[in-house]
Design a protein around this motif. Structure first.
Motif, PDB file in Angstrom:
ATOM      1  N   ALA A 465      66.967  50.941  27.257  1.00 43.28           N
ATOM      2  CA  ALA A 465      66.408  51.280  28.640  1.00 43.28           C
ATOM      3  C   ALA A 465      64.936  51.121  28.251  1.00 43.28           C
ATOM      4  CB  ALA A 465      67.061  52.405  28.975  1.00 43.28           C
ATOM      5  N   TYR A 466      64.167  50.498  29.223  1.00 36.06           N
ATOM      6  CA  TYR A 466      62.729  50.580  29.033  1.00 36.06           C
ATOM      7  C   TYR A 466      62.226  51.091  30.242  1.00 36.06           C
ATOM      8  CZ  TYR A 466      61.497  47.631  25.050  1.00 36.06           C
ATOM      9  OH  TYR A 466      61.050  47.129  23.870  1.00 36.06           O
ATOM     10  N   ILE A 470      64.056  52.391  23.513  1.00 37.42           N
ATOM     11  CA  ILE A 470      65.074  52.920  22.383  1.00 37.42           C
ATOM     12  C   ILE A 470      66.427  52.460  22.649  1.00 37.42           C
ATOM     13  CG2 ILE A 470      66.181  55.150  21.384  1.00 37.42           C
ATOM     14  CD1 ILE A 470      63.245  56.351  22.313  1.00 37.42           C
ATOM     15  N   PRO A 471      67.126  51.732  21.787  1.00 38.93           N
ATOM     16  CA  PRO A 471      68.454  51.300  21.892  1.00 38.93           C
ATOM     17  C   PRO A 471      69.629  52.529  22.406  1.00 38.93           C
ATOM     18  CG  PRO A 471      67.418  50.359  19.914  1.00 38.93           C
ATOM     19  CD  PRO A 471      66.612  51.716  20.312  1.00 38.93           C
ATOM     20  N   ASN A 472      70.083  52.007  23.417  1.00 41.22           N
ATOM     21  CA  ASN A 472      71.408  52.987  23.837  1.00 41.22           C
ATOM     22  C   ASN A 472      72.356  52.470  23.373  1.00 41.22           C
ATOM     23  OD1 ASN A 472      69.190  52.915  26.403  1.00 41.22           O
ATOM     24  ND2 ASN A 472      69.677  54.974  25.796  1.00 41.22           N
ATOM     25  N   VAL A 473      72.641  51.011  22.956  1.00 39.06           N
ATOM     26  CA  VAL A 473      73.661  50.330  22.461  1.00 39.06           C
ATOM     27  C   VAL A 473      73.322  49.568  21.214  1.00 39.06           C
ATOM     28  CG1 VAL A 473      75.854  48.979  22.545  1.00 39.06           C
ATOM     29  CG2 VAL A 473      75.242  50.565  24.372  1.00 39.06           C
ATOM     30  N   LEU A 474      73.798  49.439  20.340  1.00 39.12           N
ATOM     31  CA  LEU A 474      73.456  48.728  19.048  1.00 39.12           C
ATOM     32  C   LEU A 474      74.576  47.488  18.692  1.00 39.12           C
ATOM     33  CD1 LEU A 474      72.287  51.473  16.307  1.00 39.12           C
ATOM     34  CD2 LEU A 474      70.851  50.409  17.938  1.00 39.12           C
ATOM     35  N   VAL A 490      69.700  53.213  35.004  1.00 40.32           N
ATOM     36  CA  VAL A 490      68.633  53.077  34.929  1.00 40.32           C
ATOM     37  C   VAL A 490      68.209  51.619  35.265  1.00 40.32           C
ATOM     38  CG1 VAL A 490      66.789  52.026  32.734  1.00 40.32           C
ATOM     39  CG2 VAL A 490      68.326  54.045  32.585  1.00 40.32           C
ATOM     40  N   ALA A 491      69.139  50.673  35.376  1.00 39.12           N
ATOM     41  CA  ALA A 491      68.832  49.366  35.963  1.00 39.12           C
ATOM     42  C   ALA A 491      68.689  49.494  37.481  1.00 39.12           C
ATOM     43  CB  ALA A 491      69.850  48.445  35.740  1.00 39.12           C
ATOM     44  N   ALA A 492      69.197  50.496  38.041  1.00 41.78           N
ATOM     45  CA  ALA A 492      69.216  50.596  39.626  1.00 41.78           C
ATOM     46  C   ALA A 492      67.917  51.545  39.829  1.00 41.78           C
ATOM     47  CB  ALA A 492      70.402  51.367  40.157  1.00 41.78           C
ATOM     48  N   SER A 493      67.330  52.150  38.952  1.00 48.50           N
ATOM     49  CA  SER A 493      66.168  52.937  39.324  1.00 48.50           C
ATOM     50  C   SER A 493      65.087  52.219  39.621  1.00 48.50           C
ATOM     51  CB  SER A 493      65.916  53.886  38.007  1.00 48.50           C
ATOM     52  OG  SER A 493      65.235  53.160  37.202  1.00 48.50           O
ATOM     53  N   GLY A 496      63.192  50.708  36.555  1.00 46.87           N
ATOM     54  CA  GLY A 496      64.037  50.451  35.155  1.00 46.87           C
ATOM     55  C   GLY A 496      64.159  48.955  34.941  1.00 46.87           C
ATOM     56  N   HIS A 497      64.637  49.040  33.398  1.00 48.66           N
ATOM     57  CA  HIS A 497      64.838  47.680  32.833  1.00 48.66           C
ATOM     58  C   HIS A 497      65.421  47.871  31.674  1.00 48.66           C
ATOM     59  CE1 HIS A 497      64.349  43.782  31.225  1.00 48.66           C
ATOM     60  NE2 HIS A 497      63.755  44.084  30.353  1.00 48.66           N
ATOM     61  N   VAL A 498      66.634  47.206  31.344  1.00 46.06           N
ATOM     62  CA  VAL A 498      67.281  47.101  30.064  1.00 46.06           C
ATOM     63  C   VAL A 498      67.070  46.050  29.194  1.00 46.06           C
ATOM     64  CG1 VAL A 498      69.808  47.537  29.209  1.00 46.06           C
ATOM     65  CG2 VAL A 498      68.927  48.999  31.297  1.00 46.06           C
ATOM     66  N   ARG A 499      66.507  46.079  28.233  1.00 48.31           N
ATOM     67  CA  ARG A 499      66.242  44.891  27.190  1.00 48.31           C
ATOM     68  C   ARG A 499      67.781  44.567  26.663  1.00 48.31           C
ATOM     69  NH1 ARG A 499      65.513  44.109  21.671  1.00 48.31           N
ATOM     70  NH2 ARG A 499      64.111  42.403  21.329  1.00 48.31           N
TER      71      ARG A 499
END
Length: 514
Positions: A465-466, A470-474, A490-493, A496-499
């Motif tokens: 989540a950006y 910091i990775p939430n899943v590896l 996060v994506a819906a905020s 929000g952006h998820v790398r």
């Protein structure tokens, strides 16, 4: 704000043979930048790259109009006589001055950001062994490095403020526990300090814990390039026993975006790590490094070393800014509470984590509206917190931010748009079980599945989540239902952006094929 004793003067940097280099160099110069400017002032005929040739003619007219012709003339390619070609060049001098300034045995200029430094560090420690303990709030670029180097990670978890969504640091005891519980010998440790929110860990004690286990210590100090340059700032981790330190000079020290440093400490691991880092640099750096970025690092170093009065004035300004925020009675700085945590020994005064719950809006909405309606751009947000940073020497009008927050608060009061900020996002999820090494998962045969089908499956991707990245899943970790809920929220905020996501809404996930 803690007042610090003066740090000891760093030792003069040494070559790999142990002999001092360039003893006559002075920190008041910027040799690389000066050599670049001298080359740009010559009436040269470039029949080489870059194609614009440093002039405004032809299709370069648009470049010159936008950036200025002088910017083009400074775009000197690598391996240029009088700049970086040969022995004891101006670039070599600039690198030595940087090593001396930060107290390192050797320093590398990075033009691919601290992300390059994290990947370099991972590749270099692979020469020590495959067992590594990493702070679970590590930046995603170090996880990329784990994949590249084939490392076998274990994790040490930072203290987390669940209410405000803030990860701090780790204690030496937590690090010792993580090292003891790793299934194989630990040869390196990777930790983050200062945090994204300005919390500073006890590097000296952490270095002692790592070294007593026979492990090298890497510090991701991306946010701490200014540390050590004033007695009222925290000390540089380079002088506190860390073996490798990565710093983003562009974050607060004033260089151009994407410029950074990697330092090798003068420690017992230096002889072994130096050639490994040199090889890792060759693997991760462009063969066409950008001259503007390297010159900006050289200039930033000179400014830090010769601007004590300006830094003193900047610290006084930041005290006034912090007091102005606290005086509102509605908004306060969370950093005042950081020192109550066992893993935090100091704070970075230039980072301002502001509790904005009084607005009645979640932090992501506030950040988006500040940008769209008030032309104000904070660094990041959590559900309850807005993080602003002040560059050294800058004096922004913080009253403009406070007035904007008040406008939002008054608009929201007693209206249907008021929400509970803390409830806007699910709590930070606990990481899933590491079912295989990140490298094994990354290269495994994979398939795309829906979010519901992904729960319990092993991810091949790093999902972060950006901000803060910091990775939430590896890769190699099992995806949990809580993680899916968090990433989708996060994506819906608003900001929000998820790398690493397959799709913007996190409706699908790439997992190891069963």
């Amino acid at each position: 704000m803690t007042v610090h004793q003066d740090s000891p003067m760093p030792l003069a940097p040494h070559s790999s043979s142990g002999s001092p280099m360039h003893p006559a160099l002075t920190q008041s110069r910027a040799p690389y930048a000066e050599a670049l400017a001298h080359a740009a002032d010559r009436n040269s005929l470039f029949l080489s790259t870059p194609g614009h040739g440093g002039t405004r003619t032809g299709i370069s007219a648009g470049q010159a109009e936008f950036f200025g012709e002088h910017t083009l003339s400074l775009d000197i390619p690598p391996l240029f006589d009088g700049i970086d070609l040969g022995v004891d060049t101006p670039k070599d001098e600039a690198l030595q001055l940087a090593a001396e300034a930060w107290g390192a045995r050797r320093t590398w200029f990075l033009t691919n950001g601290s992300s390059q430094g994290n990947r370099m560090a991972a590749l270099a420690i692979g020469t020590l062994g495959s067992g590594v303990v990493a702070q679970r709030s590590a930046h995603s670029s170090f996880i990329d490095g784990i994949v590249l180097a084939g490392l076998k990670p274990g994790f040490v978890y930072p203290n987390v403020d669940e209410v405000n969504g803030i990860a701090h640091g780790v204690t030496p005891d937590a690090l010792r526990h993580a090292i003891r519980n790793h299934p194989e010998p630990v040869t390196a440790v990777y930790l983050v300090t200062p945090s994204y929110f300005g919390a500073v860990a006890d590097v000296e004690a952490l270095a002692e814990a790592a070294h007593e286990a026979g492990a090298a210590l890497i510090i991701d100090a991306a946010w701490g390039a200014h540390f050590g340059f004033h007695p009222d700032l925290p000390a540089s981790p380079v002088t506190q026993g860390a073996d490798i330190v990565i710093m983003s000079t562009h974050k607060l020290a004033g260089s151009l975006t994407q410029s950074a440093l990697l330092h090798l400490g003068d420690t017992e691991f230096a002889d072994r790590l130096e050639p490994a880092l040199a090889r890792a640099f060759m693997m991760t750096a462009s063969t066409s490094e950008n001259a503007h970025l390297m010159a900006s690092i050289d200039l930033a170093r000179r400014a830090l070393m010769t601007s004590t009065e300006a830094i003193t004035n900047s610290l006084e300004n930041i005290r006034h800014i912090r007091a102005q925020i606290e005086a509102t009675d509605r908004y306060h700085l969370l950093s005042g509470e950081f020192l109550g945590h066992a893993d935090v020994v100091d704070i970075d005064p230039f980072r301002l984590p502001i509790d904005i719950a009084a607005t009645g809006l979640d932090g992501h909405t506030v950040r988006k509206r500040l940008a769209e309606e008030f032309d104000i751009f904070p660094e990041m947000s959590t559900a309850t917190t807005l993080v602003a940073l002040i560059g050294i020497g800058k004096s922004p009008d913080i009253g403009r931010l406070i007035d904007a927050l008040e406008t939002l608060r008054l608009e929201t009061a007693d209206s249907a748009t008021a929400t509970s900020p803390a409830a806007s996002l699910p709590p930070l999820p606990t990481a899933g079980r590491l079912a295989m090494t990140p490298r094994e998962a990354y290269f495994a045969d994979s398939e795309l599945v829906t979010a519901a089908e992904a729960v319990g499956r092993v991810s091949v991707s790093s999902l972060a989540a950006y901000p803060p990245g910091i990775p939430n899943v590896l890769p190699g970790e099992e995806i949990t239902a809580d993680t899916v809920d968090f990433l989708q929220a996060v994506a819906a905020s608003p900001s929000g952006h998820v790398r690493g996501a397959v799709d913007p809404g996190l409706e699908t996930y790439r997992v190891v094929r069963n």
